[in-house]
Design an enzyme around this catalytic site. Structure first.
Site, PDB file in Angstrom:
ATOM      1  N   GLN A 230      21.882   0.910  -5.920  1.00 35.47           N
ATOM      2  CA  GLN A 230      22.022   2.340  -5.988  1.00 35.47           C
ATOM      3  C   GLN A 230      22.374   2.433  -4.245  1.00 35.47           C
ATOM      4  OE1 GLN A 230      19.160   5.770  -6.185  1.00 35.47           O
ATOM      5  NE2 GLN A 230      20.306   6.300  -7.562  1.00 35.47           N
TER       6      GLN A 230
ATOM      7  N   ARG B  60      24.185   9.661  -9.675  1.00 28.19           N
ATOM      8  CA  ARG B  60      24.555   9.315  -7.957  1.00 28.19           C
ATOM      9  C   ARG B  60      25.383   8.048  -8.150  1.00 28.19           C
ATOM     10  NH1 ARG B  60      18.254   8.607  -5.433  1.00 28.19           N
ATOM     11  NH2 ARG B  60      17.876  10.681  -5.274  1.00 28.19           N
TER      12      ARG B  60
ATOM     13  N   ALA C 166       2.737   2.978  -5.258  1.00 27.98           N
ATOM     14  CA  ALA C 166       2.518   2.559  -6.989  1.00 27.98           C
ATOM     15  C   ALA C 166       1.434   1.016  -6.746  1.00 27.98           C
ATOM     16  CB  ALA C 166       3.416   0.896  -6.773  1.00 27.98           C
TER      17      ALA C 166
ATOM     18  N   HIS D  41      22.892   5.748  -2.198  1.00 29.03           N
ATOM     19  CA  HIS D  41      22.984   7.474  -1.991  1.00 29.03           C
ATOM     20  C   HIS D  41      23.890   8.327  -1.695  1.00 29.03           C
ATOM     21  CE1 HIS D  41      20.827  11.895  -1.363  1.00 29.03           C
ATOM     22  NE2 HIS D  41      19.706  10.696  -2.433  1.00 29.03           N
TER      23      HIS D  41
ATOM     24  N   ARG E 110      19.139   5.184 -11.444  1.00 28.36           N
ATOM     25  CA  ARG E 110      18.105   5.395 -10.931  1.00 28.36           C
ATOM     26  C   ARG E 110      17.941   7.540 -10.595  1.00 28.36           C
ATOM     27  NH1 ARG E 110      14.433   7.860  -7.319  1.00 28.36           N
ATOM     28  NH2 ARG E 110      16.094   6.133  -5.568  1.00 28.36           N
TER      29      ARG E 110
ATOM     30  N   SER F  71      11.596   7.797  -9.167  1.00 28.22           N
ATOM     31  CA  SER F  71      11.362   6.526  -8.682  1.00 28.22           C
ATOM     32  C   SER F  71       9.787   6.689  -8.240  1.00 28.22           C
ATOM     33  CB  SER F  71      12.502   6.562  -7.095  1.00 28.22           C
ATOM     34  OG  SER F  71      12.146   7.188  -6.085  1.00 28.22           O
TER      35      SER F  71
ATOM     36  N   ALA G 270       0.385  -0.784  -0.300  1.00 26.58           N
ATOM     37  CA  ALA G 270      -0.304  -0.181   0.373  1.00 26.58           C
ATOM     38  C   ALA G 270       0.694   1.096   0.023  1.00 26.58           C
ATOM     39  CB  ALA G 270      -0.641  -0.138   1.196  1.00 26.58           C
ATOM     40  N   GLY G 271       1.844   1.401  -0.820  1.00 20.33           N
ATOM     41  CA  GLY G 271       2.588   2.736  -1.470  1.00 20.33           C
ATOM     42  C   GLY G 271       2.225   3.016  -1.759  1.00 20.33           C
TER      43      GLY G 271
ATOM     44  N   GLU H  36       8.862   0.079  -6.833  1.00 14.91           N
ATOM     45  CA  GLU H  36      10.481  -0.212  -6.506  1.00 14.91           C
ATOM     46  C   GLU H  36      11.173  -1.936  -6.929  1.00 14.91           C
ATOM     47  OE1 GLU H  36      12.392   1.246  -3.221  1.00 14.91           O
ATOM     48  OE2 GLU H  36      13.941   0.031  -3.690  1.00 14.91           O
TER      49      GLU H  36
ATOM     50  N   PHE I 181      17.547  18.946  -9.461  1.00 13.93           N
ATOM     51  CA  PHE I 181      17.914  17.672  -8.743  1.00 13.93           C
ATOM     52  C   PHE I 181      19.127  17.291 -10.306  1.00 13.93           C
ATOM     53  CE2 PHE I 181      16.389  13.881  -6.070  1.00 13.93           C
ATOM     54  CZ  PHE I 181      15.709  15.103  -5.338  1.00 13.93           C
TER      55      PHE I 181
ATOM     56  N   GLU J 176      19.134  14.549  -1.696  1.00  9.22           N
ATOM     57  CA  GLU J 176      19.524  14.735  -3.119  1.00  9.22           C
ATOM     58  C   GLU J 176      19.058  16.407  -3.304  1.00  9.22           C
ATOM     59  OE1 GLU J 176      20.229  12.551  -5.885  1.00  9.22           O
ATOM     60  OE2 GLU J 176      19.595  14.132  -7.398  1.00  9.22           O
TER      61      GLU J 176
ATOM     62  N   LEU K  37      18.716   8.820   5.290  1.00  9.06           N
ATOM     63  CA  LEU K  37      18.853   9.579   3.787  1.00  9.06           C
ATOM     64  C   LEU K  37      19.170  11.206   4.228  1.00  9.06           C
ATOM     65  CD1 LEU K  37      18.689   9.490   1.088  1.00  9.06           C
ATOM     66  CD2 LEU K  37      16.210   9.514   1.519  1.00  9.06           C
TER      67      LEU K  37
ATOM     68  N   ASP L  81       9.821  -9.217   0.413  1.00 10.04           N
ATOM     69  CA  ASP L  81       8.830 -10.315  -0.127  1.00 10.04           C
ATOM     70  C   ASP L  81       8.283 -10.025  -1.312  1.00 10.04           C
ATOM     71  OD1 ASP L  81       9.019  -9.047   2.958  1.00 10.04           O
ATOM     72  OD2 ASP L  81       7.422  -8.780   3.117  1.00 10.04           O
TER      73      ASP L  81
ATOM     74  N   HIS M  62      20.181   2.215  -0.641  1.00  9.59           N
ATOM     75  CA  HIS M  62      19.237   3.485  -0.884  1.00  9.59           C
ATOM     76  C   HIS M  62      18.333   2.705  -1.795  1.00  9.59           C
ATOM     77  CE1 HIS M  62      17.165   7.053  -0.793  1.00  9.59           C
ATOM     78  NE2 HIS M  62      16.916   6.552  -1.847  1.00  9.59           N
TER      79      HIS M  62
END
Lengths: 318, 560, 291
Positions: free
Chosen positions: B227, B273, B14, B229, B372, B377, B11-12, B361, B114, B242, B239, B208, B337
């Site tokens: 990646q 990166r 995406a 970071h 990336r 993302s 449930a992020g 992801e 960025f 950037e 974190l 998972d 990262h």
């Protein structure tokens, strides 16, 4: 350094003695967070200890719990801050939530409150292409409310929720203000009227500032509630004891420079609210007998005219 | 009995974007997630979301090229084209849902710069963009009445003769194992950062979804592309977005040099990166670091600017290191990262396994290739989250009935869990995980070579055996047994680690994040290819190397 | 030792016994006070709901009066202390806001520069007067008595505006005073909670539940009385205790709510008449007899 943790445990699967306090002494880096310490316990001492945590960077809102009686996000609370001399750290689950196991609480009531305030943008219409055109300033202001990560600390320590489960509560009211002040939302008055009239709405906050104190993201929920009160009054939602209270207060201070408690009590109840007025009488009578009733003629500050003038000037400037 | 048209795992951003789309299309949708939606790791994305808005003079091809160059030409260019073309509308739609993006004087959305891009096309909400987006999508899910299995953990996919028909899952609050059937399943379960130690990722990022898909016939692609970071906080590894460099921060070594001059004279701190992380690691390795860090300096930006545009970074720096960024530079270092690799999908989220889709992801479309770009993302999650819903809904319509007998599937997982709980081993989950994850960082780090990768492989194999034979779970209870949960997650992590070491050992060149000190050059002649790994029921690996899709941008030397 | 005295509306109105006991104690301690007779009400946070600028302006005006006299302010009320501190904190942090307020005050001749310290009597006793010196005055030790400390919200929150960052020990002062009179301070969970007064006229049910919870739990923990540095807390915990306990616990009001200066006066041997214990709604007789 050595850290002494005293953790409140709860195992719902045990039939008796299912609540107990357990001591853990561990050795960690002094600038570690309390979460680091608890993870250390879980990984190296006692795998049965239950707690929620995810991001370790104070953005996911999972790890709220009480540290020495006050709600904290333990991922952003350093051990040396709270126990510089290695004092015992008392760790308990958040307040005003049902406990599931150890430090894990049921968050469904928290989110039910959020749902209560219609927590999504309600524009009458959307632009067909592109974005809503609104000022950056108006969006910037909402950043304070947007900082809320729904960790539940404010609800945990809310003194009103302790006695009244119907209170919408600091987090949900702060969330409501995020929509009330969003220029893209077209339900502003409906929202304000709801928050004003509803059982457990904006006037039930006692302004005790627990939520301001414990909020880890500077949302200052109580200040958001005060904003909502001001706005509710502005749109003419005045049929509340709360409105009469603050209005009477302002009148008293403006007129006399001081507070007139008799008038405040009567006007807050509402001049025409006979039953509420009668309700005030027993205590009033007793106070009168004891010579404790506030003076019938209000005491005034010297120079109270100056305060009247200030009030007038501020009103004119508006 | 739980039954749906479409079941989304995760449930992020995406997962929720996919769910909102499917719900709008009238499907019977549910999301299953091991944490409450707003606890998802999308929260942690700070800096912004990229989108070339063509109506205000930007060019989607510019974004596509920057992305492809950033990927060191490993991204499939057809997929990148789609992402760049759909980006603008995806961001505008988020705004209309309620995201309070920063704006310009004209009241339209404003941007910041960025890394890896010369054009300022990153839309943002302070330094909490991911959180702001996630909360708004959660609001939309409430508006649409989305059903959420909250704090349920998927233990396996229901696979009948190669067709996915639902999941078996553990309700963490009760400890009951249940089957949830669905005509199609979308995996949107995020990354696998916990395979490495340290990592910026949340403790829930345990791969998972990758493992579930892999064990059901899907392929994992370019898993060696990890990646690092460039700016994670000293000691804690938290974190630091950037956005700091996007807004003008400098990097200094112990000698006070802005060392990026040597490595990327044109883009300086805003090179890709992988480039910046390698530069930092080189400085540190050659003795110009400070206790294993270099310095991120924002002082010249001023306190007001820092607090209004980068408030979260200031908060973290003060809270965790006691450093006011307006007064002192912050020590930072590269930190694991993101995984560019993932479940191989086409541009519509199809995995090739009937009934199984993937986005976010955990998926590899592939738009990020070997590295990336920052702020791509979030874009990936919303563009391909939506597309996978569209495609899956078409498939759902072709499935007559999803209700099947599930007892056998539940029984199987029940026995597996019993076995784990009854195991009288001597290793805690954490011990196996920490050993493996530390070895992964050593072996598959910013720099790697044959020897280091083989070392990681050896530790992964040992971990697999320890997990099988000598694991101990102390908590035998049912209610919210996190001890058991972590054991099950460790199984997933070991699968991810296995795919990563094999991907890394397969690629005999240096490209993007995969930098081999024993083979330093990119080799387009032989390695303009993906590494794609399948694992069959017996555990045998099958490794393929399909060609990268090139449309209009021929690979050239990558200079920043 | 001299202070600009800000007794607050309630000490002059609803709880005159607070004023008389405070003045009696100050006299014994030879702490000099000069009342700011022209100062207005702080607004108690209530005025601030409707008219924050007026509230802040009145408070900055008060701060400026003390600044003119080059004296720190002494308050007797947690709420006054809190609201004045908040205004002080706000204008010290936001110079533009201070300028705006000074503009409003110009006509009357005030200009606040931001140098006034605001201190509750409780803080003054511990930080300026000193506990050791204080103890010398307590000739009639209240040993054997147990007090539940009740601070009042505004005295402890927001901690940032109240100087808790520099002086975190401020959250233990009331216990220290209780101990210095020879009594026992009981650790009771409601000590930093809300007394319910702010919603007394708005949501009496909730207000009374709070009163009942605090006084009931303190009693259960063995308190002989509750001691508070806040007259507003006193008004609610004392005045409404009977109704609160009856409605919520089905028992009777049995916990005297003592103003902090009253407790000190008792230990100094000052006549009980002088400190107005008879004015309390909840009878203090039994409590006084225990001394």
């Amino acid at each position: 350094m050595e850290v002494k943790l005293k953790v409140k445990r709860f195992d719902p699967e045990k039939s008796k003695d299912n609540i107990w306090y357990q001591d853990y002494n561990i050795d960690i880096h002094p600038s570690s967070t309390i979460l680091d310490a608890l993870i250390n316990v879980r990984e190296e001492v006692d795998g049965t200890l239950g707690l929620r945590c995810a991001c370790r960077a104070s953005i996911c809102g999972s790890c709220g719990m009480k540290v020495n009686g006050q709600a904290k996000l333990v991922c952003k609370t350093r051990v040396e801050e709270i126990a510089p001399k290695g004092e015992i750290l008392l760790i308990e689950p958040m307040g005003n939530h049902t406990i599931i196991r150890d430090l894990i609480v049921d968050i469904s009531t928290f989110f039910a409150k959020i749902e209560q305030i219609t927590p999504y943008l309600q524009p009458d219409s959307e632009p067909e292409t592109g974005e809503f055109i609104v000022s950056n300033e108006s969006m910037d202001k909402l950043l304070t409310e947007m900082n809320c990560i729904m960790c539940g600390l404010c609800v945990s320590d809310c003194t009103v929720l302790e006695v009244d489960k119907t209170f919408i509560g600091p987090a949900a009211l702060a969330k409501a203000s995020r929509f009330v002040y969003d220029p893209r939302d077209d339900q502003t008055n409906q929202r304000l009227n709801y928050l004003n009239d509803e059982q457990g709405g904006i006037w039930d906050c006692t302004r005790c500032m627990q939520c301001v104190e414990v909020c880890p993201k500077g949302v200052s929920p109580m200040d958001r509630i005060m904003d909502l009160r001001e706005s509710a009054i502005e749109i003419g939602a005045k049929k509340t004891h709360g409105y009469h209270h603050t209005n009477s207060f302002e009148k008293s201070v403006t007129a006399n420079g001081r507070l007139d408690e008799t008038r405040l009590a009567i006007e807050s109840a509402g001049i025409f609210n006979i039953s509420r007025l009668i309700d005030l009488i027993p205590v009033g009578l007793k106070a009168l007998i004891r010579g404790k009733l506030p003076p019938l003629f209000p005491h005034k500050a010297e120079d109270n005219k100056k305060i009247q003038e200030l009030a007038k000037k501020i009103k004119e400037d508006k | 009995m739980y039954d749906h048209d479409l079941l989304i795992v995760g449930a992020g951003l995406a997962g929720l974007r996919c769910a909102v789309e499917a719900q709008r299309m009238g499907l019977k949708v549910a999301v299953i997630t091991k944490v409450h939606p707003v606890r998802s790791h999308s929260n942690a994305a700070q800096g912004g979301i990229n989108a070339p808005l063509t109506d205000r003079g930007d060019d989607w091809k510019g974004h596509a090229l920057d992305t492809i160059k950033g990927s060191d030409y490993l991204a499939d260019q057809d997929a990148v084209e789609i992402m760049s073309q759909e980006a603008g509308e995806a961001v505008l739609e988020l705004e209309r849902m309620g995201v309070i993006f920063s704006r310009g004087e004209d009241g339209k959305l404003g941007t910041r710069r960025f890394g890896g891009q010369k054009v300022a096309r990153t839309f943002f909400v302070g330094a909490i963009t991911g959180s702001a987006l996630l909360h708004v999508l959660y609001e939309q899910s409430l508006k649409l009445g989305l059903q959420v299995y909250e704090e349920w953990f998927v233990t396996s996919l229901i696979n009948e003769e190669g067709v996915i028909k639902g999941v078996v899952a553990l309700d963490l609050k009760t400890g009951e194992l249940e089957a949830i059937t669905a005509k199609a399943v979308v995996i949107a379960a995020g990354g696998a950062g916990r395979v490495f130690e340290p990592s910026t990722n949340a403790l829930i990022c345990t791969g998972d979804g990758l493992s579930l898909a892999w064990n059901n016939g899907a392929g994992l692609m370019d898993m060696e592309m990890i990646q690092y970071h460039p700016t994670t906080l000293a000691r804690t590894g938290i974190l630091m977005s950037e956005a700091a460099r996007g807004e003008g921060a400098y990097l200094f070594n112990s000698e006070g040099d802005r060392f990026m001059e040597k490595y990327a004279p044109d883009y300086m701190e805003l090179a890709s990166r992988d480039v910046v992380s390698r530069a930092e690691q080189t400085e540190i390795n050659e003795g110009r670091g400070i206790d294993g860090n270099v310095l991120l300096d924002l002082r010249h930006l001023g306190k007001d600017f820092i607090e209004s545009r980068l408030g979260y970074l200031q908060e973290v720096s003060v809270e965790f290191l006691g450093i006011d960024m307006a007064e002192k530079p912050v020590p930072i270092r590269p930190g694991m990262h993101y995984i560019m690799g993932g479940i191989k999908t086409d541009v519509n989220g199809e995995t090739g396994v009937p009934g199984l889709y993937a986005a976010g992801e955990c998926a590899n479309v592939s738009v990020h290739g070997a590295n990336r770009l920052g702020a791509n993302s979030l874009l990936d999650t919303v563009v391909f989250g939506r597309r996978s819903a569209t495609k899956a809904s078409e498939y759902v319509k072709t499935v007559k009935d999803s209700r099947i007998s599930t007892s056998e599937h539940v029984e199987k997982d029940l026995n597996r869990i019993k076995k784990i709980l009854n195991n009288k081993g001597r290793f805690r989950t954490s011990e196996i995980r920490n050993t493996m994850a530390t070895a992964m960082t050593e072996g598959i780090g910013v720099f790697r070579d044959q020897k280091s990768m083989e070392y990681a492989k050896k530790i992964v194999e040992e971990s697999k055996i320890k997990f099988r034979d000598s694991l101990v779970v102390e908590n035998k209870g049912k209610v919210y047994n996190t001890d058991l949960l972590f054991a099950l997650e460790l199984g997933y992590m070991i699968d991810c680690a296995e795919s990563i070491v094999h991907g890394a050992l397969t690629r005999k060149e240096s490209r993007g994040a995969h930098f081999r000190t024993d083979i330093k050059d990119r080799n387009d002649k032989e390695w303009l290819k993906h590494t794609l790994i399948y694992r069959d029921r017996s555990g045998e690996l099958k490794i393929e190397t399909p060609d990268v899709t090139i449309t209009q941008w021929k690979p050239v030397e990558r200079v920043y | 030792m001299k202070f600009a005295f800000y007794p607050g509306c309630v000490a002059r109105g609803g709880t005159p016994e607070l004023l008389s006991s405070s003045l009696a104690v100050l006299e014994k301690l030879e702490i000099e006070v000069e009342e700011l007779t022209k100062a207005g009400c702080t607004g108690a946070g209530v005025l601030q709901e409707k008219n924050p600028l007026l509230g802040d302006t009145i408070n900055v005006r008060t701060l400026a009066m003390a600044e003119e006299k080059k004296l720190p302010i002494m308050t007797l009320c947690s709420t006054c202390q809190g609201v004045l501190s908040q205004a002080n904190h706000k204008v010290k942090k936001d110079k533009d806001y201070l300028k705006k307020i000074n503009e409003l005050l110009k006509e009357e001749g005030y200009e606040y520069k931001g140098t006034t310290d605001v201190k509750h009597l409780l803080w003054i006793l511990v930080e300026d007067y000193g506990l050791d010196k204080l103890k010398d005055h307590f000739i009639k030790k209240l040993s054997g008595l147990s007090f539940a400390p009740f601070y009042g919200c505004y005295m402890v929150r927001p901690s940032e505006a109240l100087g808790f960052d520099e002086k975190p020990e401020r959250q233990m002062y009331l216990e220290k005073i209780i101990e210095s009179v020879g009594a026992t301070a009981i650790e009771f969970p409601g000590k930093f909670s809300c007394c319910g007064f702010p919603v007394l006229f708005i949501n009496q049910t909730n207000s009374l539940k709070m009163v009942s919870n605090h006084t009931g739990s303190a009693k259960d923990l063995g308190a002989d009385a509750m001691v508070t540095p806040c007259p507003l807390c006193h008004l609610n915990l004392d005045g409404y205790q009977g109704k609160a306990r009856k409605n919520n616990r089905g028992d009777k009001a049995d916990l005297p709510i003592i103003h902090m200066p009253q407790m000190m006066a008792l230990a100094m041997g000052i006549e009980t008449k002088e400190i107005g214990l008879a004015r309390h709604i909840v009878s203090t007789e039994e409590f006084v007899n225990k001394i």
